[in-house]
Structures are given as structure tokens and as C-alpha cells.
Design an enzyme around this catalytic site. Sequence first.
Site, PDB file in Angstrom:
ATOM      1  N   ASP A   1     -39.668 -94.680  74.561  1.00  0.00           N
ATOM      2  CA  ASP A   1     -40.577 -94.683  75.713  1.00  0.00           C
ATOM      3  C   ASP A   1     -40.250 -95.830  76.672  1.00  0.00           C
ATOM      4  O   ASP A   1     -40.537 -95.748  77.869  1.00  0.00           O
ATOM      5  CB  ASP A   1     -42.035 -94.847  75.243  1.00  0.00           C
ATOM      6  CG  ASP A   1     -42.610 -93.550  74.697  1.00  0.00           C
ATOM      7  OD1 ASP A   1     -42.067 -92.471  74.993  1.00  0.00           O
ATOM      8  OD2 ASP A   1     -43.621 -93.631  73.973  1.00  0.00           O
TER       9      ASP A   1
ATOM     10  N   TYR B   1     -45.579 -88.578  82.672  1.00  0.00           N
ATOM     11  CA  TYR B   1     -46.573 -89.356  81.919  1.00  0.00           C
ATOM     12  C   TYR B   1     -47.592 -90.001  82.860  1.00  0.00           C
ATOM     13  O   TYR B   1     -47.231 -90.441  83.953  1.00  0.00           O
ATOM     14  CB  TYR B   1     -45.836 -90.434  81.125  1.00  0.00           C
ATOM     15  CG  TYR B   1     -46.719 -91.242  80.222  1.00  0.00           C
ATOM     16  CD1 TYR B   1     -47.031 -90.805  78.930  1.00  0.00           C
ATOM     17  CD2 TYR B   1     -47.242 -92.449  80.649  1.00  0.00           C
ATOM     18  CE1 TYR B   1     -47.831 -91.562  78.105  1.00  0.00           C
ATOM     19  CE2 TYR B   1     -48.054 -93.206  79.821  1.00  0.00           C
ATOM     20  CZ  TYR B   1     -48.339 -92.761  78.546  1.00  0.00           C
ATOM     21  OH  TYR B   1     -49.131 -93.511  77.735  1.00  0.00           O
TER      22      TYR B   1
ATOM     23  N   HIS C   1     -40.518-116.755  72.048  1.00  0.00           N
ATOM     24  CA  HIS C   1     -39.896-116.819  70.731  1.00  0.00           C
ATOM     25  C   HIS C   1     -40.784-116.040  69.766  1.00  0.00           C
ATOM     26  O   HIS C   1     -41.043-116.496  68.657  1.00  0.00           O
ATOM     27  CB  HIS C   1     -39.725-118.262  70.274  1.00  0.00           C
ATOM     28  CG  HIS C   1     -38.689-119.028  71.053  1.00  0.00           C
ATOM     29  ND1 HIS C   1     -38.119-120.189  70.605  1.00  0.00           N
ATOM     30  CD2 HIS C   1     -38.102-118.781  72.252  1.00  0.00           C
ATOM     31  CE1 HIS C   1     -37.235-120.637  71.498  1.00  0.00           C
ATOM     32  NE2 HIS C   1     -37.221-119.795  72.513  1.00  0.00           N
TER      33      HIS C   1
ATOM     34  N   HIS D   1     -39.874-114.954  78.812  1.00  0.00           N
ATOM     35  CA  HIS D   1     -39.119-115.410  77.637  1.00  0.00           C
ATOM     36  C   HIS D   1     -40.118-115.891  76.595  1.00  0.00           C
ATOM     37  O   HIS D   1     -41.013-116.680  76.908  1.00  0.00           O
ATOM     38  CB  HIS D   1     -38.190-116.553  78.038  1.00  0.00           C
ATOM     39  CG  HIS D   1     -37.481-117.195  76.894  1.00  0.00           C
ATOM     40  ND1 HIS D   1     -36.740-116.478  75.974  1.00  0.00           N
ATOM     41  CD2 HIS D   1     -37.397-118.493  76.501  1.00  0.00           C
ATOM     42  CE1 HIS D   1     -36.235-117.311  75.085  1.00  0.00           C
ATOM     43  NE2 HIS D   1     -36.621-118.544  75.372  1.00  0.00           N
TER      44      HIS D   1
ATOM     45  N   HIS E   1     -31.090-117.139  69.417  1.00  0.00           N
ATOM     46  CA  HIS E   1     -32.149-117.736  70.226  1.00  0.00           C
ATOM     47  C   HIS E   1     -33.380-116.818  70.214  1.00  0.00           C
ATOM     48  O   HIS E   1     -34.151-116.871  69.251  1.00  0.00           O
ATOM     49  CB  HIS E   1     -31.592-118.017  71.626  1.00  0.00           C
ATOM     50  CG  HIS E   1     -32.518-118.749  72.536  1.00  0.00           C
ATOM     51  ND1 HIS E   1     -32.117-119.255  73.745  1.00  0.00           N
ATOM     52  CD2 HIS E   1     -33.840-119.039  72.440  1.00  0.00           C
ATOM     53  CE1 HIS E   1     -33.133-119.830  74.342  1.00  0.00           C
ATOM     54  NE2 HIS E   1     -34.194-119.709  73.570  1.00  0.00           N
TER      55      HIS E   1
HETATM   56 ZN   LIG Z   1     -36.160-120.152  74.226  1.00  0.00          ZN
END
Ligand SMILES: [Zn+2]
Length: 229
Positions: free
Chosen positions: A119, A226, A96, A94, A168
Site C-alpha cells: 500500500d 482508495y 531511530h 529521520h 544507522h
Molecule cells: Zn540518526
Amino acid sequence: MLDELRAEVLDANLELVRRGLVIYTFGNASGVSWKHGMIVIKPSGVPYERMTPADMVVADLQGNVVEGKLRPSTDLPTHAALYRAFPSIGGVVHTHSRHATAWAQAGREIPCLGTTHADYFHGPVPATEPLTAPEIEGDYEANAGVAIVRRMEGLDPLACPACLIAGHAPFCWGKSVTEAAHNAVIVEELAAMAWITLSINPGCQPISRALRDKHHFRKHGPTATYGQK
Ligand SMILES: [Zn+2]
């Protein structure tokens, strides 16, 4: 416990810094050991430059801390919800990161406008619905995971390795935490490319199904050609 995974999770967290995806202590990466049924995740609020593998926190798949002196990332319940729903994944990241977060804030999925995108994603990078007040006031971090899982219904998480949470930021995943970090870097790049593309031509449409399938299945699935065998 899980020394190798601790080292890999630390390195994935540091990769997010190296690639400019996180500032200060934003962002978190985790990996799962399916054999042990354990998640290894970054501790909360510790500066990246001081983190060691021993600082990583081990938790079970319900998000209960099993080993570690430090508190885990506050987003652990979101990571745990994703692992419980997607048994094919091995890592969650995660961030930002600027451009991907801008799309999340706009509440817009990132359309598949080119082959770079295809891709990695067999379609748009999806975005959740905004969380409701009860979802926010209740078990917020777990409900963020629920919102992603709801939006991912019918999609293969390995053919769609990220989802934006409306208002978010992105959550990304992969077969390992290293791959999840790689996908987070890719999602940031796709987000920037899509923004520029739509600035140049606001009417630009997603690429054709034929071009999308050609690129996606060249890299993924039983017909992939690939890379090296
Ligand atoms: Zn966050």
C-alpha cells in the site's frame, strides 16, 4: 517567516513522540517551502515538550541557516540533500525507531511481504551500502544523503518513501512533513511485521508482482480508487 510550515513541522516532530518513534531528543522532521526555497527543521537537542514553532530553524536548500536563534538538527545536510534530489517531496523525517533501525543495522532491505507494505511501497524498503571511511570522515551528514540518493536511483521517491542507512536508521519522506511523519510510523510497523513474518517462516518470499501492483496502484497514481474523491 513561514509560520504555517513552522507549526506543521513542530506538529510532525511531536507526532513522532506520540507514536513512540523517538525517545529523548532523537529524531528530526523538516518541511520545505518550494516557493521560498527554504527548509524548516527542528532545532538540535531541545526537549520536545518545550519546543515551540518559533524554535524551528529556517535554512536554504544548501543547508545555510537563514532564520532562527537555535542551532538546527545536525542532520540538516542530509535533509537538504534529499530535497535537492527529490523535488516531488515536501517533508523529511529521520528516527531511530526500534524495528526499522534493527533492519538498518542488519544492513538488510525490508522485503515486501504483504499488502500493508505494498500500500505504501512499490517494492522493498531499500537500504544503502555502508558509508566508506572517507564519506564518514568528510562531510558525513551530507554524504548520508548522497548514499540515499545513490540507492534511490531509478526509483520514484513517492512510490518508495523511505530508505534505510546501513548501520544507522531510516530516513522517510512524503509530499508534506505530515505525510513524512505518517510514513515513518508506517515504516516502523512494516519493519516489525516483516521481522515477525520471517521469524514464523524464515523462507517467506515477497508477495507476487500482481498482488503488489494491485495494492500499490489502488492507492497511488492515476488509477487510484482508495478513499474519497
Ligand atoms: Zn540518526
